[in-house]
Design a protein around this motif. Structure first.
Motif, mmCIF file in Angstrom:
data_model
loop_
_atom_site.group_PDB
_atom_site.id
_atom_site.type_symbol
_atom_site.label_atom_id
_atom_site.label_comp_id
_atom_site.label_asym_id
_atom_site.label_seq_id
_atom_site.Cartn_x
_atom_site.Cartn_y
_atom_site.Cartn_z
ATOM 1 N N VAL A 551 27.652 5.576 12.430
ATOM 2 C CA VAL A 551 26.951 5.481 13.711
ATOM 3 C C VAL A 551 25.717 6.368 13.653
ATOM 4 O O VAL A 551 25.842 7.582 13.486
ATOM 5 C CB VAL A 551 27.858 5.929 14.874
ATOM 6 N N PRO A 552 24.508 5.806 13.738
ATOM 7 C CA PRO A 552 23.306 6.640 13.694
ATOM 8 C C PRO A 552 23.207 7.523 14.932
ATOM 9 O O PRO A 552 23.639 7.129 16.018
ATOM 10 C CB PRO A 552 22.159 5.623 13.651
ATOM 11 N N VAL A 553 22.666 8.739 14.730
ATOM 12 C CA VAL A 553 22.574 9.676 15.848
ATOM 13 C C VAL A 553 21.518 9.233 16.847
ATOM 14 O O VAL A 553 21.675 9.383 18.049
ATOM 15 C CB VAL A 553 22.293 11.090 15.320
ATOM 16 N N THR A 554 20.405 8.670 16.342
ATOM 17 C CA THR A 554 19.448 8.078 17.281
ATOM 18 C C THR A 554 19.761 6.594 17.371
ATOM 19 O O THR A 554 20.099 5.953 16.388
ATOM 20 C CB THR A 554 18.003 8.258 16.787
ATOM 21 N N ALA A 555 19.651 6.077 18.603
ATOM 22 C CA ALA A 555 20.048 4.697 18.831
ATOM 23 C C ALA A 555 19.114 3.750 18.105
ATOM 24 O O ALA A 555 17.890 3.920 18.158
ATOM 25 C CB ALA A 555 20.018 4.405 20.321
ATOM 26 N N PRO A 556 19.660 2.744 17.371
ATOM 27 C CA PRO A 556 18.790 1.734 16.766
ATOM 28 C C PRO A 556 18.143 0.884 17.855
ATOM 29 O O PRO A 556 18.572 0.905 19.010
ATOM 30 C CB PRO A 556 19.742 0.906 15.907
ATOM 31 N N LYS A 557 17.110 0.133 17.451
ATOM 32 C CA LYS A 557 16.307 -0.580 18.445
ATOM 33 C C LYS A 557 17.141 -1.632 19.176
ATOM 34 O O LYS A 557 17.085 -1.745 20.389
ATOM 35 C CB LYS A 557 15.113 -1.241 17.740
ATOM 36 N N GLY A 558 17.931 -2.399 18.414
ATOM 37 C CA GLY A 558 18.802 -3.375 19.059
ATOM 38 C C GLY A 558 18.073 -4.644 19.437
ATOM 39 O O GLY A 558 16.844 -4.689 19.474
ATOM 40 N N ASN A 559 18.851 -5.703 19.695
ATOM 41 C CA ASN A 559 18.225 -6.970 20.090
ATOM 42 C C ASN A 559 17.870 -6.942 21.575
ATOM 43 O O ASN A 559 18.088 -5.948 22.263
ATOM 44 C CB ASN A 559 19.140 -8.156 19.754
ATOM 45 N N PHE A 560 17.340 -8.068 22.068
ATOM 46 C CA PHE A 560 16.774 -8.017 23.427
ATOM 47 C C PHE A 560 17.845 -7.805 24.492
ATOM 48 O O PHE A 560 17.588 -7.205 25.529
ATOM 49 C CB PHE A 560 15.937 -9.275 23.702
ATOM 50 N N ILE A 561 19.088 -8.254 24.226
ATOM 51 C CA ILE A 561 20.147 -8.033 25.227
ATOM 52 C C ILE A 561 20.460 -6.545 25.327
ATOM 53 O O ILE A 561 20.595 -5.985 26.411
ATOM 54 C CB ILE A 561 21.420 -8.813 24.851
ATOM 55 N N THR A 562 20.538 -5.874 24.158
ATOM 56 C CA THR A 562 20.812 -4.439 24.160
ATOM 57 C C THR A 562 19.711 -3.696 24.907
ATOM 58 O O THR A 562 19.987 -2.809 25.721
ATOM 59 C CB THR A 562 20.874 -3.915 22.711
ATOM 60 N N ALA A 564 17.715 -4.833 27.183
ATOM 61 C CA ALA A 564 17.807 -5.119 28.617
ATOM 62 C C ALA A 564 18.950 -4.334 29.238
ATOM 63 O O ALA A 564 18.820 -3.786 30.339
ATOM 64 C CB ALA A 564 18.012 -6.616 28.832
ATOM 65 N N ALA A 565 20.088 -4.254 28.533
ATOM 66 C CA ALA A 565 21.238 -3.549 29.089
ATOM 67 C C ALA A 565 20.959 -2.057 29.191
ATOM 68 O O ALA A 565 21.359 -1.407 30.149
ATOM 69 C CB ALA A 565 22.471 -3.785 28.215
ATOM 70 N N ARG A 566 20.226 -1.506 28.192
ATOM 71 C CA ARG A 566 19.865 -0.090 28.281
ATOM 72 C C ARG A 566 18.979 0.166 29.491
ATOM 73 O O ARG A 566 19.029 1.214 30.098
ATOM 74 C CB ARG A 566 19.121 0.347 27.019
ATOM 75 N N GLU A 567 18.166 -0.838 29.822
ATOM 76 C CA GLU A 567 17.284 -0.719 30.990
ATOM 77 C C GLU A 567 18.004 -1.103 32.270
ATOM 78 O O GLU A 567 17.366 -1.414 33.276
ATOM 79 C CB GLU A 567 16.052 -1.601 30.812
ATOM 80 N N GLU A 568 19.346 -1.159 32.218
ATOM 81 C CA GLU A 568 20.154 -1.555 33.363
ATOM 82 C C GLU A 568 19.753 -2.924 33.871
ATOM 83 O O GLU A 568 19.618 -3.167 35.063
ATOM 84 C CB GLU A 568 20.072 -0.500 34.474
ATOM 85 N N LEU A 569 19.516 -3.850 32.930
ATOM 86 C CA LEU A 569 19.136 -5.240 33.239
ATOM 87 C C LEU A 569 17.909 -5.287 34.151
ATOM 88 O O LEU A 569 17.781 -6.159 34.993
ATOM 89 C CB LEU A 569 20.303 -6.003 33.858
ATOM 90 N N TYR A 570 17.040 -4.319 33.979
ATOM 91 C CA TYR A 570 15.759 -4.265 34.710
ATOM 92 C C TYR A 570 15.932 -4.172 36.227
ATOM 93 O O TYR A 570 15.040 -4.548 36.979
ATOM 94 C CB TYR A 570 14.872 -5.459 34.332
ATOM 95 N N GLY A 571 17.112 -3.687 36.662
ATOM 96 C CA GLY A 571 17.327 -3.540 38.105
ATOM 97 C C GLY A 571 16.302 -2.620 38.733
ATOM 98 O O GLY A 571 15.754 -2.909 39.802
ATOM 99 N N ASN A 572 16.018 -1.496 38.047
ATOM 100 C CA ASN A 572 15.050 -0.560 38.613
ATOM 101 C C ASN A 572 13.656 -1.152 38.618
ATOM 102 O O ASN A 572 12.897 -0.981 39.572
ATOM 103 C CB ASN A 572 15.058 0.740 37.812
ATOM 104 N N ALA A 573 13.325 -1.893 37.521
ATOM 105 C CA ALA A 573 11.994 -2.497 37.458
ATOM 106 C C ALA A 573 11.821 -3.501 38.586
ATOM 107 O O ALA A 573 10.757 -3.572 39.217
ATOM 108 C CB ALA A 573 11.797 -3.171 36.103
ATOM 109 N N ILE A 574 12.897 -4.263 38.861
ATOM 110 C CA ILE A 574 12.806 -5.256 39.935
ATOM 111 C C ILE A 574 12.606 -4.557 41.270
ATOM 112 O O ILE A 574 11.737 -4.925 42.071
ATOM 113 C CB ILE A 574 14.079 -6.129 39.952
#
Lengths: 648, 99
Positions: A551-562, A564-574
C-alpha cells in the motif's frame, strides 16, 4: 388497513398512576441539569464536572430502563403513555402543551440515546483527558443527549421541533469544539447552515399540518390524516423528508456529515450512532401515517434512501481519512434505514432494528478509530497505519467485532437487521421493490469492501507509521465502553430480531410484522445468498488490494470514479456552484444596489437641500435697511391684498 | 375743515418717515423717522375718530404714544451702547449677526 392501523396506533393513555412514567421528563431534565451546572459552574467544576455529566447520562439511562420495565408490565394496547408536563403556548386557538409521549418507539430511542450516549461519555473521560476544556465538552455532550431526548419523547411536532433545534445547536457547539482550528469552525458553520435548510422543511410542514388540522399533536393529526387531501399530505411528506435529509445527512443535504469529522472523535460517535443522524429516520417512522397517505412522498423517501446508500458507500470506498471513511459508511447505513422507512409499515420495524444495532457497531467503530488516533498522535490517514493488531489488541478485537457486524457476517447484529431491510425491500413487491432490493444487496457488497479496506489498512499489513509514532493501547476508561459496544455489536441483533422481538414490541406504534419469523428462509432466500456472495467478493477484493499487495503511503491517482469519490462525488462543488456562488453574487448585487440606488437617493436629497440652503443664505445681507425695505414691501403687499379682497 | 386734509397730511408725513428709515444711515435720524411714521399714524387715527364720531381712534393714539415713549427709551439706550463700542452711529456698521 391504514385506518385500522390508525385505530390501534392512536389509543394513547395518560399517565395518572404517579409511577415512573409520569416522571418521564426526568430523563430529559437530568442531562439538562448536568449541562447547566457545568456551564454555569465554570472552573470550579473542572475537577469533578465530567463525573457529574456521566452520572446525569447514566441516571437518565436508568430511568429509561425503569420506564421500559413499566411499559412491558402493561398490555401492548396500553403502552402509549402521554405525560403532560406543562402548558407551553396558549394564544387564541393555538394551544401547545409541553407533553411527552412514552411508547415503544420513543423508549427504544431513549434507551439507545442514553445507553450508547453514556458509554461515549465514559470513553470521553480518557479521550479528552489532556484537553483543558474537558468540562465544557461534557456540558455540550449532556446538552446533546437532553436535546435528542426532547426530540424523541415529544408528543407533538412543536416540542419535537424544539428538540430538533436543540440537537442542531449542540452539534454546532461540538463539531466546532476545537474552534481554534479554522477547519473545525467552518465545518461547524457548514453543519449548522445545511441543517437550517432541512429545518425550514420541517417548520413549513408543521405550519401546513396546523393550517390543515388545527393542531400539531401526534395522535389527533394521525387520526385525521385520512380526511385530508392527498396533495396536502404529499406536500407535508416531502417537507418532512427535507427536514429528515438535513438531520440524517441524506442526499441532497449530505455535505455536512464528512466535514463534521473535525469534531473530537467521541462527538462523531455520538452524532453517528446515538443522536442526530437517527433523528431523520425517527421523524419518518413517527410520521408514518402521513407518509402512508402520500405514496408519492413514500416513493421519494425510498429513492433518497437508495441513492444515499450507494453514494455514501462509494465515498467510503475512496477516503483515506479513517473517520471520513466511517462517515461515508454512516451515510450509507442511514440510507438503508431511510429506504426501509419509506417502504411503509412493512419496513418500519426493520429500519428501527437496523438503527439500534447500527448505533452499537458504529459507535464501537468510531470509538475504535478514536483509540487508534489517540495512539498514533492524532494521525487520521489510514495509509500511515498498518499492522496495529498486535500493538492494540483490545482495540483490534472490539473494532473487529464492529467490522464483522457491519459487513453482515451471519448471526452477528448487522446481518440480522440488514437482512430484515433486504427482505422488506423485496417484499414490498413490484418493479420498485426489485430495484430497491438489488440496491440494498449491492450496498451489502460495497459495505464489505470499504469496511475491509479500513480494517486491512489499519490493523493488517506493513507498518507504515510516521517516524515519531509510538502506538500503545488506550486507558481502561476508553477500552471498557468499546468492549460493551462490541458485545452489543455481536449479540444485540439476535436478541432484537429472533422471533421479531423488537417488531412485536413496536407493533402498537408501527403495525404488526407481516409474516412469521423464519430463520431458514432468512438463510436460504436467493437475495440473502446473493448478499452473502457479494460480501465475500467485497472482502476478498479488499484483501487482494490492501492486505496482500503493497500500500503506497501517498495515494495513487486512481481512475475517475476514485477521484470523484475522494471529492465526495462533487457534492461540495455542486453546492458551491448552485448555491454559494449565486448567493455571493446576490449579496454583492444587493450591497451595490444599497450603496448606489438607496444611498444615492438619500444622499442626493441631502445634497440638493444643502445646495438650496447655500443659495438661500445669500439673501441674509446683514443690512438693517434692506430688512426694513423687505418689511415695507411685505406690509404693502399685505395691505394691497386686504384692500383688493375687501373691494372685490 | 375737511378731515380729509389731515389724512393726506398723515400720508405725506408717513411717506417721509418711511423714506427716511430706508435711505438714511445715521441711527439717530432713522430713529426720528420711525417717530415720524408713528406720529403720522396717530394723526390718521385721530382724524378717522373725528370723521366717524367714535372715541376708539383717540384711545389708540394714546396707546401708540405710550408705546413710542417706551421704544424711545429702549432704542436710544441701544444706540448709545453701539456708539460707545464702535465709535459710529451708522446702522450699516452693526452687522455682527451676519458673520
Amino acid at each position: 388497513m391504514t385506518s385500522m392501523l390508525a385505530a390501534d396506533v392512536h389509543a394513547v393513555t395518560t399517565a395518572a398512576d404517579g409511577g415512573v412514567l409520569s416522571y418521564a421528563w426526568l430523563m430529559i431534565a437530568l442531562p439538562l441539569l448536568g449541562a447547566a451546572v457545568l456551564l454555569l459552574g465554570g472552573r470550579r467544576t473542572n475537577a469533578w464536572g465530567h463525573w457529574l455529566a456521566i452520572a446525569a447520562a447514566l441516571a437518565s439511562f436508568v430511568w429509561a430502563v425503569l420506564s421500559l420495565v413499566q411499559l412491558l408490565g402493561r398490555t401492548p394496547e396500553e403502552r402509549s403513555v402521554s405525560v403532560h408536563v406543562y402548558q407551553w403556548i396558549k394564544v387564541g386557538g393555538f394551544d401547545i402543551d409541553l407533553s411527552l409521549l412514552v411508547d415503544p418507539l420513543s423508549i427504544t430511542f431513549a434507551l439507545l440515546i442514553t445507553g450508547v450516549g453514556s458509554l461515549i461519555h465514559i470513553y470521553s473521560v480518557g479521550y479528552m483527558a489532556h484537553d483543558e476544556n474537558r468540562r465544557r465538552f461534557f456540558a455540550y455532550l449532556n446538552l446533546f443527549v437532553a436535546a435528542m431526548l426532547v426530540l424523541v419523547l415529544a408528543d407533538n411536532y412543536a416540542v419535537l421541533f424544539l428538540g430538533w433545534e436543540g440537537v442542531g445547536l449542540a452539534s454546532y457547539l461540538l463539531i466546532g469544539f476545537w474552534q481554534h482550528k479554522p477547519s473545525a469552525a467552518v465545518a461547524a458553520k457548514k453543519a449548522f447552515l445545511i441543517n437550517r435548510v432541512g429545518d425550514i422543511g420541517l417548520l413549513v410542514s408543521i405550519m401546513l399540518l396546523f393550517t390543515t388540522f388545527g393542531t400539531v399533536a401526534f395522535s389527533p393529526v394521525f387520526g385525521a390524516v385520512d380526511g385530508a387531501g392527498q396533495g396536502v399530505m404529499t406536500a407535508v411528506g416531502l417537507l418532512l423528508l427535507l427536514g429528515a435529509c438535513g438531520k440524517s445527512a441524506q442526499l441532497p443535504l449530505q455535505a455536512w456529515l464528512l466535514d463534521a469529522m473535525e469534531g473530537p472523535t467521541p462527538v462523531s460517535a455520538l452524532i453517528h450512532a446515538a443522536t442526530m443522524v437517527t433523528a431523520g429516520v425517527y421523524l419518518i417512522v413517527r410520521s408514518g401515517p402521513i407518509f402512508e397517505a402520500a405514496p408519492t412522498a413514500q416513493l421519494v423517501v425510498t429513492i433518497v434512501g437508495a441513492a444515499t446508500l450507494l453514494a455514501g458507500a462509494i465515498i467510503g470506498c475512496a477516503k483515506d481519512d479513517i473517520k471520513k471513511a466511517l462517515a461515508g459508511s454512516t451515510m450509507s447505513q442511514i440510507g438503508y434505514m431511510t429506504l426501509a422507512a419509506g417502504l411503509g409499515p412493512i419496513g418500519y420495524a426493520a429500519a428501527i432494528a437496523h438503527l439500534v444495532t447500527h448505533g452499537f457497531f458504529k459507535a464501537g467503530l468510531f470509538l475504535g478509530a478514536g483509540s487508534v488516533m489517540h495512539a498514533m498522535n492524532d494521525e487520521v490517514d489510514m495509509r500511515r497505519y498498518g499492522g496495529l493488531r498486535t500493538v492494540m489488541p483490545v482495540t483490534f478485537a472490539t473494532f473487529g467485532a464492529g467490522y464483522l457486524a457491519i459487513i453482515g457476517v451471519p448471526f452477528l447484529s448487522g446481518w440480522w437487521t440488514k437482512e430484515g431491510i433486504i427482505q422488506a425491500a423485496f417484499d414490498s413487491g413490484g418493479l420498485t421493490g426489485q430495484i430497491l432490493g438489488w440496491v440494498t444487496v449491492l450496498g451489502a457488497g460495497l459495505t464489505a469492501f470499504y469496511m475491509s479496506r479500513i480494517m486491512f489498512l489499519t490493523f493488517f499489513g506493513e507498518k507504515r507509521w510516521a517516524e515519531d509514532a509510538h502506538p500503545h493501547e488506550s486507558p481502561t476508561t476508553m477500552t471498557v465502553p468499546m468492549i460493551v459496544l462490541a458485545v452489543g455489536s455481536v449479540a444485540l441483533g439476535a436478541v432484537l430480531v429472533v422471533n421479531y422481538t423488537l417488531a412485536h414490541f413496536l407493533a402498537p406504534v408501527v403495525g404488526a410484522p407481516h409474516h412469521e419469523f423464519d430463520l431458514v428462509h432468512m438463510l436460504t432466500s436467493p437475495y440473502s445468498l446473493a448478499a452473502l456472495a457479494l460480501m465475500v467478493v467485497g472482502v476478498g477484493y479488499a484483501w487482494l488490494r490492501y492486505a496482500r499487495s503493497e500500500v503506497p503511503v501517498t495515494a495513487p491517482k486512481g481512475n475517475f470514479i476514485t477521484v470523484a469519490a475522494r471529492e465526495e462525488l462533487y457534492g461540495n462543488a455542486i453546492n458551491e456552484g448552485l448555491f454559494m456562488r449565486p448567493g455571493q453574487q446576490l449579496t454583492r448585487a444587493a450591497v451595490a444596489f444599497d450603496d448606489h440606488a438607496v444611498d444615492g437617493v438619500v444622499n442626493g436629497v441631502a445634497r440638493s437641500v444643502r445646495a438650496a440652503s447655500e443659495n438661500l443664505r445669500l439673501m441674509q445681507t446683514g443690512f438693517a435697511r434692506s430688512y426694513a425695505l423687505t418689511m415695507l414691501f411685505g406690509a404693502a403687499v399685505v395691505l394691497a391684498t386686504t384692500l383688493g379682497v375687501n373691494l372685490a | 375743515m375737511d378731515p380729509m386734509n389731515y389724512i393726506v397730511l398723515a400720508a405725506i408725513v408717513f411717506t417721509i418717515g418711511a423714506v427716511g428709515v430706508l435711505v438714511r444711515r445715521n441711527a439717530i435720524i432713522v430713529f426720528m423717522c420711525v417717530e415720524l411714521m408713528l406720529n403720522a399714524c396717530n394723526l390718521a387715527f385721530v382724524a378717522f375718530s373725528r370723521m366717524h364720531g367714535g372715541i376708539e381712534g383717540q384711545v389708540i393714539a394714546f396707546f401708540v404714544m405710550v408705546v413710542a415713549a417706551a421704544e424711545v427709551v429702549v432704542g436710544l439706550a441701544i444706540i448709545m451702547q453701539i456708539f460707545r463700542t464702535r465709535r459710529s452711529a451708522s446702522i450699516d456698521d452693526a452687522n455682527l449677526l451676519k458673520n
